[in-house]
Design a protein around this motif. Structure first.
Motif, PDB file in Angstrom:
ATOM      1  N   SER A 136       0.889  -1.143   0.000  1.00 17.94           N
ATOM      2  CA  SER A 136       0.000   0.000   0.000  1.00 17.94           C
ATOM      3  C   SER A 136       0.938   1.207   0.000  1.00 17.94           C
ATOM      4  CB  SER A 136      -0.923  -0.019   1.220  1.00 17.94           C
ATOM      5  OG  SER A 136      -1.884   1.023   1.117  1.00 17.94           O
ATOM      6  N   ALA A 137       0.510   2.321   0.542  1.00 12.48           N
ATOM      7  CA  ALA A 137       1.387   3.495   0.600  1.00 12.48           C
ATOM      8  C   ALA A 137       1.402   4.043   2.013  1.00 12.48           C
ATOM      9  CB  ALA A 137       0.917   4.572  -0.385  1.00 12.48           C
ATOM     10  N   MET A 138       2.508   4.676   2.383  1.00 13.94           N
ATOM     11  CA  MET A 138       2.649   5.218   3.728  1.00 13.94           C
ATOM     12  C   MET A 138       3.576   6.433   3.721  1.00 13.94           C
ATOM     13  SD  MET A 138       5.491   2.748   5.607  1.00 13.94           S
ATOM     14  CE  MET A 138       4.289   1.623   6.256  1.00 13.94           C
ATOM     15  N   VAL A 139       3.603   7.108   4.854  1.00 15.76           N
ATOM     16  CA  VAL A 139       4.532   8.213   5.078  1.00 15.76           C
ATOM     17  C   VAL A 139       5.773   7.660   5.764  1.00 15.76           C
ATOM     18  CG1 VAL A 139       4.901  10.423   6.242  1.00 15.76           C
ATOM     19  CG2 VAL A 139       2.627   9.847   5.339  1.00 15.76           C
ATOM     20  N   MET A 140       6.937   7.950   5.203  1.00 16.32           N
ATOM     21  CA  MET A 140       8.216   7.646   5.844  1.00 16.32           C
ATOM     22  C   MET A 140       8.905   8.980   6.101  1.00 16.32           C
ATOM     23  SD  MET A 140       9.110   4.428   3.321  1.00 16.32           S
ATOM     24  CE  MET A 140       8.033   5.042   2.008  1.00 16.32           C
ATOM     25  N   ASN A 292     -12.880  11.561   4.760  1.00 18.32           N
ATOM     26  CA  ASN A 292     -12.537  10.313   5.455  1.00 18.32           C
ATOM     27  C   ASN A 292     -12.042   9.266   4.461  1.00 18.32           C
ATOM     28  OD1 ASN A 292     -12.240   8.402   7.472  1.00 18.32           O
ATOM     29  ND2 ASN A 292     -14.386   7.747   7.374  1.00 18.32           N
ATOM     30  N   ASN A 293     -10.879   9.536   3.882  1.00 19.35           N
ATOM     31  CA  ASN A 293     -10.292   8.608   2.917  1.00 19.35           C
ATOM     32  C   ASN A 293      -8.792   8.851   2.894  1.00 19.35           C
ATOM     33  OD1 ASN A 293      -9.713   6.838   0.901  1.00 19.35           O
ATOM     34  ND2 ASN A 293     -10.931   7.837  -0.673  1.00 19.35           N
ATOM     35  N   HIS A 294      -8.037   7.896   3.412  1.00 18.49           N
ATOM     36  CA  HIS A 294      -6.587   8.062   3.468  1.00 18.49           C
ATOM     37  C   HIS A 294      -5.882   7.693   2.171  1.00 18.49           C
ATOM     38  CE1 HIS A 294      -5.576   9.233   7.643  1.00 18.49           C
ATOM     39  NE2 HIS A 294      -6.766   8.731   7.906  1.00 18.49           N
ATOM     40  N   ASP A 369      -4.861  -3.870   4.393  1.00 18.73           N
ATOM     41  CA  ASP A 369      -6.198  -4.333   4.773  1.00 18.73           C
ATOM     42  C   ASP A 369      -7.254  -3.243   4.648  1.00 18.73           C
ATOM     43  OD1 ASP A 369      -5.309  -6.876   5.308  1.00 18.73           O
ATOM     44  OD2 ASP A 369      -5.140  -6.597   7.474  1.00 18.73           O
ATOM     45  N   ALA A 370      -6.823  -1.983   4.771  1.00 19.14           N
ATOM     46  CA  ALA A 370      -7.782  -0.871   4.752  1.00 19.14           C
ATOM     47  C   ALA A 370      -8.158  -0.414   3.348  1.00 19.14           C
ATOM     48  CB  ALA A 370      -7.215   0.314   5.529  1.00 19.14           C
ATOM     49  N   PRO A 376     -12.815   3.328  -4.548  1.00 13.71           N
ATOM     50  CA  PRO A 376     -11.579   4.096  -4.367  1.00 13.71           C
ATOM     51  C   PRO A 376     -11.783   5.520  -3.882  1.00 13.71           C
ATOM     52  CG  PRO A 376     -12.093   3.848  -6.691  1.00 13.71           C
ATOM     53  CD  PRO A 376     -13.046   2.979  -5.946  1.00 13.71           C
ATOM     54  N   SER A 377     -12.911   6.126  -4.225  1.00 18.80           N
ATOM     55  CA  SER A 377     -13.189   7.516  -3.864  1.00 18.80           C
ATOM     56  C   SER A 377     -14.388   7.578  -2.920  1.00 18.80           C
ATOM     57  CB  SER A 377     -13.484   8.335  -5.122  1.00 18.80           C
ATOM     58  OG  SER A 377     -13.920   9.647  -4.802  1.00 18.80           O
TER      59      SER A 377
END
Length: 437
Positions: A136-140, A292-294, A369-370, A376-377
């Motif tokens: 998925s994607a995340m902040v590093m 409410n959508n990360h 999982d989220a 998607p939107s």
């Protein structure tokens, strides 16, 4: 000629014939760290399969997609195993361009594959590709720079918090840039990131009648913030940077924040490769205040077998080896548990050794999982997908729009002009393809 001479000649002939028929597999793959690592470990496979040789074709991501797509669509038969994403798998399977993985070894344990990843690779209850790694994607981000700048990045940040932190961490005089984001044009490069970002702003690619939405305020807000952040706090040449380039910048200590694939976490925390390995924090992909959508992002690099291959049995043997639990154990033994291919198997995330070695494991699994590819939107959409749109035309459209957005980062085109061009070219292609009546 006497009998002894005849027998001697027969023995010589027998010795000159190979004990087995040798098969050479041509494998097309992407030039990222996990795939390069796999190539270095394939002596394990060839030792177990002395009758199979491997010929590697390793390409940059955009070029790989172009060549593999062309070859498989024309049934060229150039490759026996291809590395493709969960975007291509269901589309190509329905075109009968891929072989179903019906003959995997009994101990392969396909049920161990993470449900979200398995679902993306399954058509009519058949698995058409095996995941090498998922993401998925995340902040590093640099915890030391955040502390020095007096900013806090919570586990569920908003975009405002991210941009505030990026500004505070920017120190261009010392070669430190507050934020690194994908700017390189491509449907799987900058468009992957921007689609996820736009989703988190409440935008969508298309309305329910397949009309493009680039003329809506959500897209303008997302693109404005993206271009502004890279222009003010990003590195020089940001319009040419994709995953690999930004990974290198972060590892060298030149990025305060990097928002990208969760698979990058294993590389930025590796002390052998990263100068900042001991000072990396992680957070969820940001959302826009009030939305409410990360950001939806679900990707897997998978090994699939083209229907055009004449070497399906050997190809299946390789795919099974490279995506097995045993391969994960091999990587862990050779390079440590942190380096294990992430995002594919439930058993990895239940492994205490991996949990201890990979501080990013829990957040990676939560992020995967989220993801909701079916939605998607926050808007209703006629398509599925996450950081892409699951239609065959998206490769060409996404790349064309990506070129426009990259030009905006480079300062070659103004924002309104870029959005107008994106709206126009997408409308034209969708009309031509028959989506818009």
């Amino acid at each position: 000629m006497n009998l002894r001479v005849l027998l001697g000649a027969s023995v010589i002939c027998a010795l000159s014939v190979p004990a087995f028929a040798e098969t050479t597999l041509t494998i097309a793959t992407v030039n990222n760290g996990d795939m390069i690592r796999m190539q270095k470990l394939t002596s394990d496979f060839t030792a177990k399969h002395p009758d199979i040789k491997l010929n590697w074709v390793t390409l940059e991501e955009n070029i790989l997609r172009q060549r593999v797509t062309t070859d498989i669509a024309t049934k060229g038969g150039q490759y026996d195993v291809v590395t493709i994403g969960n975007y291509e798998v269901p589309i190509w399977a329905k075109q009968n361009w891929l072989l179903p993985l019906d003959n995997m070894p009994a101990d392969y344990d396909a049920k161990d594959i993470l449900p979200a990843v398995s679902k993306a690779l399954t058509v009519n209850n058949k698995l058409y590709a095996a995941p090498f790694y998922g993401e998925s994607a995340m902040v590093m981000y640099r915890t030391d720079l955040a502390k020095k700048a007096g900013v806090n990045i919570p586990e569920q940040p908003t975009w405002t918090q991210i941009f505030t932190a990026a500004k505070a961490m920017t120190d261009k005089s010392n070669g430190v840039y507050g934020i690194c984001l994908r700017g390189k044009a491509g449907w799987g490069e900058n468009i992957a990131f921007l689609t996820a970002m736009a989703n988190s702003y409440g935008a969508a690619w298309f309305d329910m009648n397949w009309k493009p939405e680039f003329d809506k305020p959500e897209w303008k807000a997302a693109l404005t913030d993206y271009v502004s952040a890279l222009t003010k706090y990003g590195p020089p040449g940001a319009s040419s940077n994709g995953f690999n380039e930004n990974l290198a910048l972060f590892q060298q200590g030149k990025c305060g924040i990097w928002i990208d694939s969760t698979v990058g976490a294993g590389f930025v925390t590796d002390p052998k490769e990263s100068k900042v390995a001991d000072n990396v924090g992680f957070a969820q992909f940001p959302n826009k205040e009030g939305v409410n959508n990360h950001g939806n992002w679900l990707w897997s690099w998978n090994l699939a077998i083209p229907a055009s291959t004449k070497k399906a049995k050997a190809a299946t043997e390789f795919v099974a080896w490279a995506t097995s639990k045993e391969y994960t154990d091999l990587v862990a033994k050779q390079q440590g548990w942190r380096a294990a291919p992430p995002g594919t198997r439930t058993s990895l995330y239940n492994n205490a050794n991996y949990q201890k070695a990979a501080p990013f494991a829990k957040l990676t699994l939560q992020s995967i999982d989220a993801v909701t590819p079916d939605q998607p939107s926050v808007q209703k959409t006629p398509y599925t997908g996450s950081q892409f749109v699951s239609i065959p035309e998206f490769q060409a459209i996404g790349t064309a729009v990506g070129q426009q957005f990259s030009a905006a980062v480079a300062g070659q085109l103004k924002l309104d002009q870029v959005l107008q061009s994106a709206q126009s070219l997408t409308t034209r292609e969708m009309t031509k393809a028959g989506y818009i009546k």
